[in-house]
Scaffold this motif. Structure first.
Motif, short mmCIF file in Angstrom:
data_model
loop_
_atom_site.label_atom_id
_atom_site.label_comp_id
_atom_site.label_asym_id
_atom_site.label_seq_id
_atom_site.Cartn_x
_atom_site.Cartn_y
_atom_site.Cartn_z
N ARG A 71 0.85 -1.19 0.00
CA ARG A 71 0.00 0.00 0.00
C ARG A 71 0.88 1.23 0.00
N PRO A 72 0.32 2.40 -0.24
CA PRO A 72 1.14 3.62 -0.25
C PRO A 72 1.82 3.86 1.11
N ARG A 73 3.07 4.27 1.05
CA ARG A 73 3.77 4.68 2.27
C ARG A 73 3.42 6.13 2.56
N LYS A 74 3.58 6.50 3.81
CA LYS A 74 3.33 7.88 4.20
C LYS A 74 4.57 8.41 4.92
N PRO A 75 5.36 9.23 4.23
CA PRO A 75 6.56 9.79 4.85
C PRO A 75 6.21 10.49 6.17
N GLY A 76 7.00 10.23 7.19
CA GLY A 76 6.74 10.79 8.51
C GLY A 76 5.93 9.87 9.39
N SER A 77 5.34 8.82 8.78
CA SER A 77 4.55 7.86 9.55
C SER A 77 5.41 6.65 9.91
N ILE A 78 5.07 5.98 11.02
CA ILE A 78 5.74 4.73 11.38
C ILE A 78 5.01 3.54 10.78
N GLY A 79 3.94 3.82 10.02
CA GLY A 79 3.24 2.76 9.31
C GLY A 79 2.03 2.22 10.05
N THR A 80 1.70 0.98 9.75
CA THR A 80 0.51 0.33 10.28
C THR A 80 0.89 -0.90 11.10
N ASN A 81 -0.10 -1.50 11.76
CA ASN A 81 0.14 -2.70 12.55
C ASN A 81 0.81 -3.78 11.71
#
Length: 514
Positions: free
Chosen positions: A332-342
């Protein structure tokens, strides 16, 4: 299932496949399995029984891999320790951790000789050769009787050794993490904890037997232990062991071995990006870069990806969770600045002070639940009950979640300083400063650093006007690991305090901003 059983399966299925490569020398899974069995059987002969504590004072090397898995197979609980720690730091962990046997670089033998009389449980040493120097064991009375060589351990043991039965809830590893009280806390990770996190992380990052994973992060640190060692071995991949990070070495390793996965902290990516000789095509075999240990600046992530055309998946973890809880997904798309999902089988949640889940966008404490969450802190029931509540691990980190389930760390633990991916708690440094006879008061905060993310700064009130910054730094060098030593010291007439007399670190940080 556990790491030992799973590695046995991989060994039977792919005995000729390379498990790791070290200094251009490959070792197959079949060979690794033999070394592990011999090592485990020799530990048994030395009196190490199920549940005994074994410490590793080793850098990135085959000795670390064999010692880790061999100790686990023997039923021991492994305590990895940073070999760069000072004598005081090592002594505390060996003593608090009730360590019976130490596997260490031979250059640390003089230090262990000094600690012998003060550690009641400490009875055996296995010495690993240091390339640059080998010490004569005969010059140390205690060591002469109690020390075995690593070479003998893997040459003399029984290659068919089975070992004791391991239960999922048996403690496999104790990871000491700095505490806000200044005393490190030993996070007890069970066989279920470390196995599940290795498998779930590998699955989430789509690791497979064709991957070649670079392990240059320190293996004694849980980030490397899970992401760049256990996860690859559990999937039949090949680990490329790099003892020490340098940009030139990483570029060369990627080119020579067509490496596919690199794991590092943001500082490493900054050095790789700035390395003048590095070219855009040098990292073309990498399918994935992994970042953790500290938040990566979005600009750095984007500049690195643009230059080298490789994806960076940023994640989050902590020792108490074995450590991974989140990663940016690959499908899925990454989100810069995010640590992501479970990650698989792990649940993260943002809650308020009452433990109630907050809606997307609101900031609260990040808590975690899953098979990776520790059993508790060793010999610290009060700390355990505060951190583990109703099946959830309270991380102490402030975070928020967006509408699509991506998490963002808003702030690290209240006073935590991250120096090149290593955790530094101000209280630990302050206690050292307070022990100096000419220091009246001290407060430590983190300040921005272009190379290491953050640096340690100390504010000090001194009683002796002749006390200098250099003298204090030299004092700290004797009692703290290098990355914990203040790089900046500012002397003040007094420190800001609230009405109860508590020193206000927040005010010092605000003063730095101004």
């Amino acid at each position: 299932m556990n790491l030992v059983k799973r590695l046995n399966e991989i060994t039977r299925m792919h005995p000729e496949k390379n498990a790791y490569i070290f200094q251009n020398q490959p070792t197959t899974y079949g060979e690794l399995g033999i070394y592990i069995n011999r090592f485990a059987e020799r530990l048994n002969q030395l009196g190490i029984k199920k549940g005994d504590h074994v410490a590793l004072l080793l850098g990135n090397s085959p000795q670390f891999v064999i010692s880790l898995y061999g100790s686990l197979k023997a039923g021991a609980t492994v305590i990895p320790i940073n070999p760069m720690y000072t004598q005081n730091e090592i002594e505390y962990i060996l003593n608090n951790g009730d360590v019976k046997l130490v596997i260490a670089l031979d250059k640390l033998l003089p230090l262990l000789e000094k600690l012998n009389e003060r550690l009641p449980e400490f009875t055996q040493i296995i010495a690993c050769p240091t390339p640059e120097r080998e010490l004569d064991i005969g010059q140390f009375p205690f060591l002469k009787e109690k020390t075995q060589t690593f070479t003998n351990m893997i040459n003399e043991g029984n290659s068919k050794f089975e070992g004791p039965t391991l239960s999922d809830d048996d403690v496999a590893v104790i990871l000491y993490t700095s505490g806000t009280t200044g005393k490190p806390k030993g996070a007890m990770l069970t066989h279920r904890n470390i196995y599940s996190n290795a498998m779930d992380t590998g699955l989430y990052l789509q690791m497979n037997h064709q991957d070649k994973v670079i392990a240059t992060l320190p293996m004694f640190h849980v980030f490397c232990l899970t992401v760049a060692l256990n996860a690859p071995l559990m999937t039949g991949a090949t680990v490329i062991i790099v003892p020490k990070f340098s940009p030139s070495e990483i570029f060369q390793v990627v080119r020579n071995y067509k490496a596919t996965v690199f794991a590092g902290v943001p500082t490493m990516y900054s050095f790789l990006l700035q390395y003048e000789v590095g070219k855009a095509g040098d990292l073309q075999s990498l399918r994935l870069c992994i970042s953790g240990g500290a938040s990566m600046p979005v600009a750095l992530l984007q500049d690195f990806e643009k230059k080298f055309n490789v994806i960076i998946s940023e994640g989050y973890g902590l020792s108490e969770a074995s450590p991974v809880t989140c990663f940016n997904p690959l499908d899925r798309p990454r989100k810069p600045g995010s640590i992501g999902t479970n990650i698989t089988n792990v649940v993260n949640k943002v809650v308020n002070e009452l433990g109630e889940e907050l809606p997307p966008g609101e900031v609260g404490e990040l808590i975690v639940r899953g098979p990776n969450v520790m059993k508790g802190y060793y010999k610290m029931p009060e700390e355990t009950s505060h951190t583990l509540r109703n099946g959830w691990l309270y991380t102490g980190d402030l975070a928020k979640m967006d509408e699509e389930g991506y998490f963002y760390i808003v702030d690290r633990k209240k006073d935590l300083i991250i120096v090149g991916g290593y955790n530094v708690y101000p209280r630990e440094v302050e206690e050292v400063l307070y022990n100096h006879p000419d220091v009246v008061e001290a407060a430590v905060v983190g300040v921005p650093d272009p190379e290491f993310g953050e640096a340690v700064k100390a504010f000090v009130v001194k009683k002796n006007p002749d006390l200098t910054e250099g003298q204090l730094v030299d004092y700290c060098k004797e009692k703290l690991a290098k990355y914990k030593i203040p790089s900046l010291i500012e002397f003040l007439d007094e420190l800001p305090k609230n009405t109860t007399g508590k020193i206000l670190r927040r005010a010092l940080k605000e003063q730095l901003v101004k």
